[in-house]
Design an enzyme around this catalytic site. Structure first.
Site, PDB file in Angstrom:
ATOM      1  N   ASP A 112      31.639  50.538  48.976  1.00 30.85           N
ATOM      2  CA  ASP A 112      32.640  50.900  47.949  1.00 30.85           C
ATOM      3  C   ASP A 112      33.921  50.111  48.126  1.00 30.85           C
ATOM      4  O   ASP A 112      34.680  49.926  48.921  1.00 30.85           O
ATOM      5  CB  ASP A 112      33.350  52.152  48.209  1.00 30.85           C
ATOM      6  N   ASP A 162      34.637  44.096  40.116  1.00 33.37           N
ATOM      7  CA  ASP A 162      33.857  45.261  40.777  1.00 33.37           C
ATOM      8  C   ASP A 162      32.395  45.582  40.673  1.00 33.37           C
ATOM      9  O   ASP A 162      31.809  45.637  39.956  1.00 33.37           O
ATOM     10  CB  ASP A 162      34.529  46.569  40.322  1.00 33.37           C
TER      11      ASP A 162
END
Length: 498
Positions: free
Chosen positions: A104, A321
């Site tokens: 993450d 991302d």
């Protein structure tokens, strides 16, 4: 500091290792393998991808809450039919236990499920065995007390508190209603240190991580359950920050995600070298990987978009991302982008609206019809997108292919997110030491060069080769100029998680 998004990459480990060449390395390297969690036969609509990305982006933590090269070979793909979710295995404790954890980039903490966890999944639809961390069975585990510097330092947020048992505890709540709470532990994270071509030295480094004793919401669902989350953000509690602060790894990481076939690639705690890499500075004082997007060009023509729509704020800006499947553009940029592309190809394809998406019935190859698109960033760095990096195939209309714009519209004032759709088939370097991100087009099935230029003295003082005697360490320094620390992971293909 605004709330943190949670942008996970699911990572696993079953592919052939991507080879790694060392140009110069004063410190070690290690690698994880990344694998998508959907099989090739799993078709996914754009609406489903938007919904999944939306849940991930909604998982904002509600406030409260230069050393060796580490190389992670990647398996998986951003193919929309497969959905690029990845997880990896880490070994913690003594004796070591393996945990499957999401990578993450939008959060900072590594946490795994405690054996005492309430309402936590006991089985996983991914076809993996869930493990639970038990502090009583690890000889090297130590609870983090309230007086510990890691608990009392300025890096803690309101999500970190002191319990009645004098334990440093945390509670993370996410915007989608899910959450986790538990206590902090320090224990060994294991590495295989590869020295030269054949010598492997087992080693480990103490890491502070969370032991989850409670989970709620989406985290309790068994169909996509894993053992925890591997925070890869910039905060001081992140694994990369902990390791780099002790010169175990450099303060830079890189990835290269293969976009075609069965995917694959590599994730490196270190700097991948490639002559064509261009860099753009990170926007300072942001919790995520924000860049200053300044303009968009279609076939070399700059679109009429006010650069202010990309300005960074608490709820605006541009984020890189690799855990987001699609890409998202604010509507002030999305509308002229789609309009320009449609006008450019309207003589060769049939534009249609399918399920709310701008799509095209394409009788031949998209590379012969659709124009290149350039995303232009501060510092003069441009990211050139091929048609397959902004379009997604969604099936057939008769004998012709149906391709749809993969960029999704975000309301005015929202966040532009560059996900796997545009990141694939490129080297990306997150150079946190110099606060910049670089990229270059690349065949991610090929070997890569990595380089770390940190001084020898720093490495010696770090003392990271704890399993090797001082005399052997000195001998190795004299004999070897390249040292790699590898997290060697083996894991089979996993089942769908949605």
């Amino acid at each position: 500091m605004p709330p943190a998004f949670r942008f996970p990459i699911l990572v696993s480990a079953s592919a052939v290792l991507v080879s790694l060449s060392v140009v110069y390395c004063a410190f070690p390297a290690s690698f994880l393998q990344l694998e998508r969690a959907f099989p090739p036969t799993h078709h996914v609509e754009l609406s489903a991808l938007r919904a999944r990305d939306g849940v991930r982006h909604g998982r904002r933590v509600l406030q409260g809450g230069g050393g060796g090269v580490v190389d992670f070979p990647v398996v998986g793909s951003s193919d929309p039919y497969l959905v690029g979710l990845y997880f990896t295995k880490v070994k913690l404790g003594s004796p070591p236990t393996e945990f499957n954890v999401q990578i993450d980039t939008g959060s900072d903490i590594l946490w795994v499920t405690c054996n005492s966890c309430n309402d936590c999944p006991q089985t996983s639809g991914l076809g993996i065995k869930l493990n639970f961390f038990d502090t009583t069975t690890s000889s090297t585990a130590r609870m983090i007390g309230c007086s510990d510097p890691m608990c009392t330092s300025a890096i803690q947020t309101s999500s970190t508190q002191c319990s009645a048992e004098n334990q440093c505890v945390y509670s993370f709540q996410y915007g989608d209603g899910s959450g986790t709470s538990g206590h902090y532990v320090t224990d060994a994270l294991y590495f295989d240190m590869i020295l030269g071509q054949s010598l492997i030295v087992n080693s480990s480094a103490p890491i502070v991580f969370g032991c989850s004793t409670y989970q709620s919401g989406d985290l309790t669902k068994t169909d996509k359950a894993v053992d925890g989350i591997f925070g890869f953000g910039q905060g001081e509690f992140s694994v990369i920050s902990q390791l780099s602060s002790r010169a175990i790894t450099p303060k830079v990481f890189s990835h290269c995600l293969k976009g075609d076939g069965n995917g694959g690639g590599i994730l490196v705690l270190g700097e991948i070298l490639e002559p064509s890499i261009v860099y753009s500075p990170l926007v300072p004082s942001q919790p995520h990987y924000n860049l200053d997007l300044q303009s968009i060009a279609v076939n070399g023509q700059i679109l009429s978009i006010d650069p202010a729509v990309f300005s960074t704020s608490s709820n605006g800006g541009t984020i890189v991302d690799s855990g987001t499947t699609l890409a998202y553009l604010v509507e002030e940029a999305y509308n002229p982008f789609v309009s320009t592309v449609t006008n450019y190809v309207s003589q060769s394809v049939t534009p249609i609206i399918s399920k709310g998406n701008q799509c095209y019935i394409v009788p031949t190859s998209i590379s012969d019809i659709f124009p290149p698109v350039s995303l232009n960033f501060a510092g003069g760095a441009s990211m050139v997108l091929k048609p397959e990096e902004y379009l997604m195939r969604q099936g057939l209309v008769g004998s012709a292919a149906l391709w749809c714009i993969g960029f999704q519209k975000v309301q005015s004032g929202g966040i532009t997110i560059l996900g796997d759709l545009v990141l694939k088939d490129k080297i990306f370097v997150y150079d946190l030491a110099h606060q910049r991100i670089g990229w270059a087009n690349y065949d991610c099935s090929m070997s890569v060069n990595v380089s770390v230029t940190t001084s020898k003295d720093e490495y010696i003082n770090a003392g990271q080769m704890s399993s090797t005697s001082n005399s052997l360490r000195e001998m190795l320094f004299k004999m070897l100029s390249a040292i790699f620390v590898a997290l060697l992971l083996l894991h089979p293909m996993v089942a769908p998680i949605l």
